[in-house]
Motif scaffolding. Structure first.
Motif, PDB file in Angstrom:
ATOM      1  N   TYR A 344      -0.560  10.177 -11.433  1.00  0.00           N
ATOM      2  CA  TYR A 344       0.415   9.174 -11.876  1.00  0.00           C
ATOM      3  C   TYR A 344       0.627   8.068 -10.840  1.00  0.00           C
ATOM      4  CZ  TYR A 344       1.628  11.796 -16.078  1.00  0.00           C
ATOM      5  OH  TYR A 344       1.584  12.406 -17.303  1.00  0.00           O
ATOM      6  N   GLU A 345       0.380   8.379  -9.545  1.00  0.00           N
ATOM      7  CA  GLU A 345       0.546   7.358  -8.508  1.00  0.00           C
ATOM      8  C   GLU A 345      -0.512   6.256  -8.604  1.00  0.00           C
ATOM      9  OE1 GLU A 345       2.718   6.502  -5.928  1.00  0.00           O
ATOM     10  OE2 GLU A 345       3.957   7.747  -7.205  1.00  0.00           O
ATOM     11  N   ARG A 346      -1.577   6.499  -9.353  1.00  0.00           N
ATOM     12  CA  ARG A 346      -2.617   5.469  -9.480  1.00  0.00           C
ATOM     13  C   ARG A 346      -2.226   4.394 -10.498  1.00  0.00           C
ATOM     14  NH1 ARG A 346      -8.330   8.793  -8.969  1.00  0.00           N
ATOM     15  NH2 ARG A 346      -9.271   6.734  -9.237  1.00  0.00           N
ATOM     16  N   ALA A 347      -1.061   4.550 -11.133  1.00  0.00           N
ATOM     17  CA  ALA A 347      -0.502   3.479 -11.962  1.00  0.00           C
ATOM     18  C   ALA A 347       0.143   2.446 -11.049  1.00  0.00           C
ATOM     19  CB  ALA A 347       0.531   4.050 -12.934  1.00  0.00           C
ATOM     20  N   GLY A 348       0.470   1.266 -11.596  1.00  0.00           N
ATOM     21  CA  GLY A 348       1.183   0.266 -10.801  1.00  0.00           C
ATOM     22  C   GLY A 348       0.814  -1.151 -11.200  1.00  0.00           C
ATOM     23  N   TYR A 349       1.655  -2.080 -10.795  1.00  0.00           N
ATOM     24  CA  TYR A 349       1.409  -3.524 -10.984  1.00  0.00           C
ATOM     25  C   TYR A 349       0.937  -4.041  -9.626  1.00  0.00           C
ATOM     26  CZ  TYR A 349       2.131  -7.898 -13.544  1.00  0.00           C
ATOM     27  OH  TYR A 349       1.941  -9.080 -14.242  1.00  0.00           O
ATOM     28  N   MET A 350      -0.297  -4.489  -9.540  1.00  0.00           N
ATOM     29  CA  MET A 350      -0.929  -4.718  -8.237  1.00  0.00           C
ATOM     30  C   MET A 350      -1.381  -6.159  -8.040  1.00  0.00           C
ATOM     31  SD  MET A 350      -0.875  -1.534  -7.283  1.00  0.00           S
ATOM     32  CE  MET A 350      -1.201   0.188  -7.699  1.00  0.00           C
ATOM     33  N   VAL A 351      -1.448  -6.559  -6.750  1.00  0.00           N
ATOM     34  CA  VAL A 351      -2.236  -7.730  -6.358  1.00  0.00           C
ATOM     35  C   VAL A 351      -3.586  -7.184  -5.915  1.00  0.00           C
ATOM     36  CG1 VAL A 351      -2.445  -9.688  -4.794  1.00  0.00           C
ATOM     37  CG2 VAL A 351      -0.187  -8.989  -5.591  1.00  0.00           C
ATOM     38  N   ASN A 352      -4.654  -7.584  -6.612  1.00  0.00           N
ATOM     39  CA  ASN A 352      -5.982  -7.043  -6.325  1.00  0.00           C
ATOM     40  C   ASN A 352      -6.582  -7.690  -5.080  1.00  0.00           C
ATOM     41  OD1 ASN A 352      -5.966  -5.422  -8.715  1.00  0.00           O
ATOM     42  ND2 ASN A 352      -6.351  -7.283  -9.896  1.00  0.00           N
ATOM     43  N   LEU A 353      -7.717  -7.146  -4.626  1.00  0.00           N
ATOM     44  CA  LEU A 353      -8.374  -7.665  -3.424  1.00  0.00           C
ATOM     45  C   LEU A 353      -8.787  -9.128  -3.584  1.00  0.00           C
ATOM     46  CD1 LEU A 353     -10.666  -4.642  -2.428  1.00  0.00           C
ATOM     47  CD2 LEU A 353      -8.449  -5.263  -1.467  1.00  0.00           C
ATOM     48  N   ASN A 354      -9.051  -9.549  -4.851  1.00  0.00           N
ATOM     49  CA  ASN A 354      -9.476 -10.938  -5.074  1.00  0.00           C
ATOM     50  C   ASN A 354      -8.299 -11.865  -5.387  1.00  0.00           C
ATOM     51  OD1 ASN A 354      -8.854 -10.149  -7.694  1.00  0.00           O
ATOM     52  ND2 ASN A 354     -11.000  -9.798  -8.255  1.00  0.00           N
ATOM     53  N   GLY A 355      -7.057 -11.360  -5.219  1.00  0.00           N
ATOM     54  CA  GLY A 355      -5.883 -12.209  -5.398  1.00  0.00           C
ATOM     55  C   GLY A 355      -5.316 -12.248  -6.800  1.00  0.00           C
ATOM     56  N   THR A 356      -6.035 -11.671  -7.781  1.00  0.00           N
ATOM     57  CA  THR A 356      -5.507 -11.637  -9.152  1.00  0.00           C
ATOM     58  C   THR A 356      -4.455 -10.526  -9.286  1.00  0.00           C
ATOM     59  OG1 THR A 356      -7.271 -10.122  -9.823  1.00  0.00           O
ATOM     60  CG2 THR A 356      -7.670 -12.479 -10.169  1.00  0.00           C
ATOM     61  N   ASN A 357      -3.666 -10.622 -10.333  1.00  0.00           N
ATOM     62  CA  ASN A 357      -2.692  -9.564 -10.637  1.00  0.00           C
ATOM     63  C   ASN A 357      -3.191  -8.731 -11.804  1.00  0.00           C
ATOM     64  OD1 ASN A 357      -1.125 -10.707  -8.728  1.00  0.00           O
ATOM     65  ND2 ASN A 357       0.583 -11.265 -10.046  1.00  0.00           N
ATOM     66  N   GLY A 358      -3.036  -7.420 -11.705  1.00  0.00           N
ATOM     67  CA  GLY A 358      -3.405  -6.530 -12.807  1.00  0.00           C
ATOM     68  C   GLY A 358      -2.498  -5.316 -12.789  1.00  0.00           C
ATOM     69  N   SER A 359      -2.513  -4.565 -13.864  1.00  0.00           N
ATOM     70  CA  SER A 359      -1.639  -3.382 -13.907  1.00  0.00           C
ATOM     71  C   SER A 359      -2.315  -2.249 -14.653  1.00  0.00           C
ATOM     72  CB  SER A 359      -0.300  -3.720 -14.585  1.00  0.00           C
ATOM     73  OG  SER A 359      -0.485  -3.934 -15.970  1.00  0.00           O
ATOM     74  N   ILE A 360      -1.884  -1.034 -14.317  1.00  0.00           N
ATOM     75  CA  ILE A 360      -2.276   0.161 -15.078  1.00  0.00           C
ATOM     76  C   ILE A 360      -0.990   0.871 -15.485  1.00  0.00           C
ATOM     77  CG2 ILE A 360      -3.382   2.430 -15.004  1.00  0.00           C
ATOM     78  CD1 ILE A 360      -5.358   1.352 -13.021  1.00  0.00           C
ATOM     79  N   THR A 381       5.714  17.039 -14.392  1.00  0.00           N
ATOM     80  CA  THR A 381       5.464  15.673 -14.873  1.00  0.00           C
ATOM     81  C   THR A 381       6.745  14.860 -14.802  1.00  0.00           C
ATOM     82  OG1 THR A 381       3.700  16.456 -16.350  1.00  0.00           O
ATOM     83  CG2 THR A 381       4.663  14.304 -16.840  1.00  0.00           C
ATOM     84  N   LYS A 382       7.866  15.498 -15.157  1.00  0.00           N
ATOM     85  CA  LYS A 382       9.174  14.832 -15.127  1.00  0.00           C
ATOM     86  C   LYS A 382       9.496  14.293 -13.732  1.00  0.00           C
ATOM     87  CE  LYS A 382      13.094  15.951 -18.056  1.00  0.00           C
ATOM     88  NZ  LYS A 382      14.077  16.936 -18.453  1.00  0.00           N
ATOM     89  N   ARG A 383       9.007  14.977 -12.713  1.00  0.00           N
ATOM     90  CA  ARG A 383       9.287  14.545 -11.334  1.00  0.00           C
ATOM     91  C   ARG A 383       8.578  13.242 -10.982  1.00  0.00           C
ATOM     92  NH1 ARG A 383       7.344  19.545  -7.938  1.00  0.00           N
ATOM     93  NH2 ARG A 383       7.661  18.067  -6.232  1.00  0.00           N
ATOM     94  N   PHE A 384       7.450  12.960 -11.649  1.00  0.00           N
ATOM     95  CA  PHE A 384       6.601  11.851 -11.211  1.00  0.00           C
ATOM     96  C   PHE A 384       6.571  10.678 -12.181  1.00  0.00           C
ATOM     97  CE2 PHE A 384       4.540  15.838  -9.587  1.00  0.00           C
ATOM     98  CZ  PHE A 384       5.087  15.743  -8.322  1.00  0.00           C
ATOM     99  N   VAL A 385       7.176  10.816 -13.361  1.00  0.00           N
ATOM    100  CA  VAL A 385       7.231   9.687 -14.295  1.00  0.00           C
ATOM    101  C   VAL A 385       8.672   9.187 -14.375  1.00  0.00           C
ATOM    102  CG1 VAL A 385       5.298  10.553 -15.654  1.00  0.00           C
ATOM    103  CG2 VAL A 385       7.612  11.112 -16.361  1.00  0.00           C
ATOM    104  N   ARG A 386       8.829   7.927 -14.748  1.00  0.00           N
ATOM    105  CA  ARG A 386      10.168   7.352 -14.832  1.00  0.00           C
ATOM    106  C   ARG A 386      10.588   7.100 -16.271  1.00  0.00           C
ATOM    107  NH1 ARG A 386      10.745   2.295 -11.265  1.00  0.00           N
ATOM    108  NH2 ARG A 386      12.923   2.606 -11.847  1.00  0.00           N
ATOM    109  N   CYS A 387       9.749   7.529 -17.205  1.00  0.00           N
ATOM    110  CA  CYS A 387      10.070   7.336 -18.617  1.00  0.00           C
ATOM    111  C   CYS A 387       9.677   8.604 -19.362  1.00  0.00           C
ATOM    112  CB  CYS A 387       9.291   6.131 -19.131  1.00  0.00           C
ATOM    113  SG  CYS A 387       9.848   5.555 -20.711  1.00  0.00           S
ATOM    114  N   PHE A 388      10.590   9.156 -20.136  1.00  0.00           N
ATOM    115  CA  PHE A 388      10.396  10.476 -20.746  1.00  0.00           C
ATOM    116  C   PHE A 388      10.756  10.379 -22.224  1.00  0.00           C
ATOM    117  CE2 PHE A 388      11.646  15.009 -21.366  1.00  0.00           C
ATOM    118  CZ  PHE A 388      10.541  15.634 -20.803  1.00  0.00           C
TER     119      PHE A 388
END
Length: 561
Positions: A344-360, A381-388
């Motif tokens: 679940y930690e591999r989710a996120g709203y990121m600034v990529n290495l090439n400067g673009t923004n993307g999300s999972i 699972t409840k411990r690591f997600v913020r929406c149930f």
């Protein structure tokens, strides 16, 4: 450890999962029937990896990225053993535009070529994250196969490196990013109970726990079809074969409502049924998330549907048992929480290495046995997600879909997303949402009293709460996926529906306070009118809500005369 190897004369795909002074333990991702002592093991020198390049979208893979359509041509209806097929179609030609020139200095993540992968998605070929250097050769624009060299780069050590349209990446290693951004935008799904009451953010995580038949897969189908992500990765992890077949058939027939093209043009499916080898089931989750990270690095917003993480956890348990590890709660390995959190930690709203923004955005279904939410997979699972989004068996059996229980579900993204709702929909959106939520909670408390002593003893103002909550439940939360106007509802319409329901409650409460009976208010037909507004007001005629407001005001004026 973790090296990919080929096992036996059939060259079955395997991975080293244990090393000691006497033995090496290999987890084989295919059936091992017929394997004999003394057969050779061939090392590859690389960890278990996926091939990333154009041709992933519209494809259907198994858990270790073998294309099932190509496998069928070679082996028939059943998957053969020892077939090492290329993950990407090496015969297909792509119209490639090279966007660098000799002398350019490039670093990891920079785009050096683009090509239209499908009618909806432009594929961007990026420098592997660990590589940087100077471009020494560029091929002219034209048609190329995925393995053709389109550029060369001289790295810091002076070595020439060839750049094709594809690259490999180990599935258990997260792809690097520049920065993780704070979450501030919702993933808009068009499902009222989700968008209004329990929203998930772009780059967020959500769990859909529910017993057999409560609608986990159907909810994920709706989200895959309607959510405003650019790309969908659907992982069928350990599901029944016939259910997976249904998913694959339905997805190939679906039309993307935004573009009018086939939904598969922006979808990749990973099908790993319950009768496939258990080890491949464990790998399928990592394969899916790695493909998602690759498209995120291009600047796309990706949504992952993992169905279901319980089957993946069962695969972990089975492998752990074979390794003779000490079991923890209900036989699951002690490292179950850390594996879930790493996923679940591999989710996120990121600034990529090439400067673009993307999300999972990760939406994981959980299948607790007997709908018991206290079992280890659901609790961890409840411990690591913020929406149930807790699915309720009684709601599903009453044909109330989505069967998300509004008392046991929650979203911790409300504070993060409040600003978006206030700026883009209405300054009063969050206040209206809170009003709807409070009425549902009040009804839940009143129903405890009703069960004990009946509804007749309640005063009219409390009976009104129960009636208005019925309007919310049937007219707002319940949604019909087969109705043209109700299958997807914009946030603007959702807000106007809430506004009308709260207006009716406010007017009714005021009328009761001056002595008008609830039965007189019920006879106006306004409650039934609002229950049906989801069908009667088309999505493109929101001005009709004003006429409904006038009608409510007129009826109450007539009542008070």
């Amino acid at each position: 450890m973790l090296e990919m190897v080929y096992v036996g004369n059939k060259r079955l795909i395997g991975e080293v999962i244990g090393v000691n002074d006497g033995f090496t333990t290999i987890q084989v991702y295919e059936g091992t029937t017929g394997l004999k002592p003394g057969e050779p093991v061939y090392p590859t020198g690389d960890p278990l990896s996926v091939t990333l390049g154009p041709g992933i979208l519209s494809n259907i893979y198994d858990g270790i990225q073998r294309p099932l359509k190509s496998m069928e041509k070679l082996t028939g209806a059943f998957i053969g053993e020892g077939f090492n097929i290329s993950a990407l179609d090496e015969e297909r030609l792509f119209d490639v535009t090279v966007c660098v020139k000799p002398g350019d200095k490039l670093k990891g993540g920079d785009v050096y070529a683009t090509c239209p992968e499908t009618s909806l998605i432009t594929h961007k070929c990026m420098i592997p994250p660990a590589l940087q250097g100077e471009v020494t050769f560029v091929a002219p624009d034209g048609q190329y196969h995925v393995s053709d060299v389109v550029a060369r780069i001289r790295d810091e050590k002076g070595h020439e490196r060839e750049l094709t349209l594809c690259q490999k990446w180990p599935i258990r290693t997260a792809r690097p990013v520049q920065e993780r951004l704070p979450i501030s935008r919702p993933l808009i799904t068009g499902q009222r109970v989700i968008d209004t009451l329990f929203p998930v953010a772009k780059g967020g995580t959500a769990a859909i726990p529910g017993g057999f038949g409560t609608g986990k897969t159907m909810t994920q189908h709706q989200l895959a079809k309607w959510c405003d992500a650019d790309i969908i990765v659907y992982i069928g992890c350990g599901e029944r074969g016939n259910e997976m077949t249904q998913v694959l058939e339905e997805f190939t027939e679906l039309i993307d409502p935004k573009s009018g093209k086939a939904l598969t043009d922006r979808t990749v499916l990973i099908a790993n049924t319950s009768n496939m080898p258990v080890a491949a089931r464990e790998a399928s989750i990592y394969t899916g998330i790695t493909l998602a990270e690759y498209y995120r690095d291009m600047g796309y917003h990706v949504a992952i549907m993992a169905d279901s993480t319980s089957r993946w956890a069962e695969a972990l348990r089975e492998i752990s048992g074979r390794l003779e590890e000490m079991p923890a709660e209900e036989g699951f390995p002690a490292y179950l929480p850390s594996r879930l959190s790493a996923f679940y930690e591999r989710a996120g709203y990121m600034v990529n290495l090439n400067g673009t923004n993307g999300s999972i955005t990760i939406i994981g279904a959980v299948s607790p046995q007997g709908s018991d939410f206290s079992e280890p997979v659901t609790q961890n699972t409840k411990r690591f997600v913020r929406c149930f989004w807790a699915l309720d068996k009684s709601l599903a059996y009453a044909r109330h879909y989505p069967a998300i229980n509004w008392t046991s579900s929650y979203s911790e993204y409300l504070d993060d997303l409040g600003g978006y709702y206030r700026e883009n929909i209405s300054p009063e959106f969050m206040k209206a949402r809170q009003g709807i939520s409070n009425l549902l909670m009040e009804e839940s408390n009143l129903m405890e009293i009703v069960k004990l002593i009946g509804a007749d003893v309640l005063p009219d103002d409390q009976k009104l709460v129960i009636e208005i909550a019925r309007v919310i439940r049937v007219g707002f939360l319940q949604q019909n996926a087969y109705h043209a106007d109700d299958t997807y509802v914009s946030l603007e319409k959702q807000y106007k529906m809430m506004e009308l329901i709260l207006l009716l409650y406010k007017k009714s409460k005021a009328a009761i306070s001056v002595g008008i009976t609830l039965s007189s208010i019920m006879q106006t037909g306004l409650f039934e009118l609002l229950i049906k507004m989801k069908y009667d007001i088309p999505n493109d005629k929101l001005e009709m809500f004003d006429a409904y407001k006038e009608q409510i005001s007129d009826k109450f004026v007539a009542l008070s005369e």
